[in-house]
Design a protein around this motif. Structure first.
Motif, PDB file in Angstrom:
ATOM      1  N   GLY A  96       0.819  -1.213   0.000  1.00 54.62           N
ATOM      2  CA  GLY A  96       0.000   0.000   0.000  1.00 54.62           C
ATOM      3  C   GLY A  96       0.846   1.253   0.000  1.00 54.62           C
ATOM      4  N   ILE A  97       1.911   1.265   0.820  1.00 54.35           N
ATOM      5  CA  ILE A  97       2.797   2.441   0.846  1.00 54.35           C
ATOM      6  C   ILE A  97       3.490   2.619  -0.499  1.00 54.35           C
ATOM      7  CG2 ILE A  97       4.885   3.367   1.908  1.00 54.35           C
ATOM      8  CD1 ILE A  97       4.012   2.012   4.515  1.00 54.35           C
ATOM      9  N   GLY A  98       3.934   1.480  -1.084  1.00 52.93           N
ATOM     10  CA  GLY A  98       4.588   1.580  -2.388  1.00 52.93           C
ATOM     11  C   GLY A  98       3.648   2.098  -3.459  1.00 52.93           C
ATOM     12  N   ALA A  99       2.387   1.661  -3.443  1.00 52.92           N
ATOM     13  CA  ALA A  99       1.432   2.135  -4.442  1.00 52.92           C
ATOM     14  C   ALA A  99       1.187   3.627  -4.297  1.00 52.92           C
ATOM     15  CB  ALA A  99       0.123   1.356  -4.300  1.00 52.92           C
ATOM     16  N   VAL A 124      -5.044  -3.631  -0.353  1.00 50.39           N
ATOM     17  CA  VAL A 124      -5.227  -3.296   1.063  1.00 50.39           C
ATOM     18  C   VAL A 124      -6.557  -3.838   1.613  1.00 50.39           C
ATOM     19  CG1 VAL A 124      -5.429  -1.392   2.718  1.00 50.39           C
ATOM     20  CG2 VAL A 124      -3.689  -1.310   0.925  1.00 50.39           C
ATOM     21  N   PRO A 125      -7.708  -3.577   0.986  1.00 48.53           N
ATOM     22  CA  PRO A 125      -8.953  -4.155   1.528  1.00 48.53           C
ATOM     23  C   PRO A 125      -8.964  -5.676   1.513  1.00 48.53           C
ATOM     24  CG  PRO A 125      -9.457  -2.336   0.059  1.00 48.53           C
ATOM     25  CD  PRO A 125      -8.006  -2.646  -0.124  1.00 48.53           C
ATOM     26  N   GLY A 150      -3.533   4.865   9.207  1.00 44.48           N
ATOM     27  CA  GLY A 150      -2.215   4.805   8.582  1.00 44.48           C
ATOM     28  C   GLY A 150      -2.257   5.200   7.117  1.00 44.48           C
ATOM     29  N   THR A 151      -3.360   4.846   6.428  1.00 44.79           N
ATOM     30  CA  THR A 151      -3.493   5.235   5.021  1.00 44.79           C
ATOM     31  C   THR A 151      -3.556   6.749   4.877  1.00 44.79           C
ATOM     32  OG1 THR A 151      -4.618   3.176   4.455  1.00 44.79           O
ATOM     33  CG2 THR A 151      -4.974   5.054   3.002  1.00 44.79           C
ATOM     34  N   LEU A 157       1.859  12.177   3.953  1.00 48.37           N
ATOM     35  CA  LEU A 157       3.314  12.267   4.007  1.00 48.37           C
ATOM     36  C   LEU A 157       3.949  12.149   2.626  1.00 48.37           C
ATOM     37  CD1 LEU A 157       4.122  10.183   7.216  1.00 48.37           C
ATOM     38  CD2 LEU A 157       4.198  12.673   6.943  1.00 48.37           C
ATOM     39  N   VAL A 158       3.352  11.360   1.713  1.00 41.89           N
ATOM     40  CA  VAL A 158       3.948  11.229   0.371  1.00 41.89           C
ATOM     41  C   VAL A 158       3.612  12.413  -0.516  1.00 41.89           C
ATOM     42  CG1 VAL A 158       3.945   8.720   0.487  1.00 41.89           C
ATOM     43  CG2 VAL A 158       1.981   9.915  -0.528  1.00 41.89           C
TER      44      VAL A 158
END
Length: 439
Positions: A96-99, A124-125, A150-151, A157-158
């Protein structure tokens, strides 16, 4: 030759529900690879494609293993797969973070942005739903809240705008919550079916135990009095022998007679040669099957049938009831008793039979269907048993009604004045046709 659907139809209801639940979640892996993984090759360059496609395949494989172990934990076969759930959660978070990072800082272009968006909203889901299979409701709520928060934080943050970060967080909360709810419902349904199956098995065992207790009571009724008399007369013979009284011999002879009678009565109980009340057996069969969770309907009355017919058909009812409890997964049983002409027809039919569990021919003499045929043959009866119409099993027993001879017509009135026709030898007096005994 077994058809293509024999594998599915051969399963019990519990096994069908479990198989359906398992393969529903196994299909998540196919959706991930086909819907998200394959389109990556057309939208992203080759070096980056491998960095996306290989972790995605690993996530699909890990999700399938985790769901399998989680369902085993639900069924009580394994311990809770805490390590697998943790590993799946970490891999889901990394993907999820990478996407999200590739969406904001990747090569750019509408194609890669949409591909990464689909990857995030699927992986993620789905990961949350698979993890929910092996967790309690309270922990699932905490997991969903943590991933949603977190999402939102990661998206902010990105470099995503605040409204897009909130929209992404809401998407994870809604879609992930729906899939988690579906997972919890599937687990609840599977547990309910397993508990019902266990309760039904317990009721069946209790019904069999009740039948054994009834047999024990019958044996006690037969032997209790005789054994008490034997003990009393033996003690009396001992006292008479000590006094050198000749009556001791008579008492021991009486003990021998009672012992032989007891042996005969025990054989009658064990071999089933005692008279059986068909009406009692019908009521008992309905009570036992109902207690075992099988809906049982009984039609017909045995009140006016002869004793021999009731005894023979009573054993058919008892043996058929035992087979319904022991074989298959019956939900309904129908017992029908009717008089057809000069024969009494008893039909016992139940569903949920497993063809492989019921032999077409008896394998041992004196038990099961072979024992029933022997008892019915003693009264000129017949027995037919076998599967019919798919999962139905039918037992049909026919016993002829006994006939009683009537006196001849010459004995009921004055002798006939018409001379008999000449013949070389005297012919016997004519007899009337035997009358049938009405049930």
């Amino acid at each position: 030759m077994r058809g293509p659907g024999a594998w599915w139809h051969g399963k019990t209801t519990t096994a069908k529900v479990e198989t359906y639940t398992r393969w529903s979640f196994y299909s998540f892996a196919l959706v991930e690879v086909s819907v998200v993984g394959l389109p990556v090759f057309g939208e992203v360059g080759m070096p980056l494609t491998l960095w996306v496609f290989l972790p995605l395949c690993g996530h699909a494989l890990l999700g399938s293993v985790t769901s399998s172990r989680a369902l085993d934990w639900t069924c009580g076969r394994r311990a809770q797969p805490v390590r697998l759930i943790t590993a799946l959660g970490v891999l889901t978070a990394l993907l999820g973070i990478g996407a999200l990072a590739l969406t904001e800082h990747g090569p750019g272009g509408d194609g890669i942005d949409s591909t990464m968006g689909v990857l995030f909203i699927v992986v993620v889901p789905y990961g949350l739903g698979l993890m929910a299979l092996g967790m309690s409701r309270r922990h699932v709520l905490a997991l969903l809240s943590g991933f949603s928060a977190g999402t939102g934080a990661t998206a902010f943050l990105v470099g995503m705008p605040a409204y897009r970060a909130l929209a992404t967080m809401a998407g994870v909360l809604l879609i992930g919550g729906f899939i988690c709810l579906a997972s919890l419902f599937s687990v609840w349904l599977l547990k309910a079916v397993l508990e019902l199956d266990a309760a039904r098995e317990t009721r069946t065992r209790l019904a069999v135990a009740e039948e054994r207790l009834r047999f024990g009571r019958d044996l006690h009724d037969v032997m209790g009095r005789n054994l008490a008399v034997i003990a009393l007369k033996s003690e009396l013979a001992v006292q008479l022998a000590r006094r050198e009284r000749p009556e001791a011999v008579e008492q021991m002879i009486e003990v021998q007679r009672i012992a032989r009678e007891s042996q005969k009565e025990v054989r009658e109980v064990v071999r089933g040669y005692r008279e059986v009340d068909l009406g009692v057996e019908l009521l008992g069969a309905q009570g036992v099957l109902t207690a075992a969770g099988v809906e049982c309907t009984v039609t017909g009355s045995a009140a006016e049938l002869p004793t021999a017919v009731q005894s023979a058909l009573g054993w058919v009812v008892r043996e058929a009831t035992t087979n319904v409890l022991r074989h298959g997964d019956a939900g309904h049983c129908r017992v029908s008793l009717r008089v057809k002409g000069a024969r009494v027809v008893l039909t016992v039919e139940n569903d949920g039979v497993e063809r492989d569990s019921v032999p077409s021919t008896p394998s041992s003499k004196g038990s099961g269907l072979a024992g029933l045929r022997e008892r019915l043959s003693a009264v000129d009866g017949t027995l037919e048993a076998g599967p019919v119409d798919g999962d139905l099993f039918r037992v049909v027993a026919e016993v002829p009604l006994p006939t009683t001879p009537t006196s001849s017509s010459s004995a009921s009135g004055p002798p006939s004045t018409t001379p008999p026709p000449p013949s070389s030898s005297p012919s016997p007096a004519p007899r009337t046709v035997n009358e049938e005994v009405a049930p």
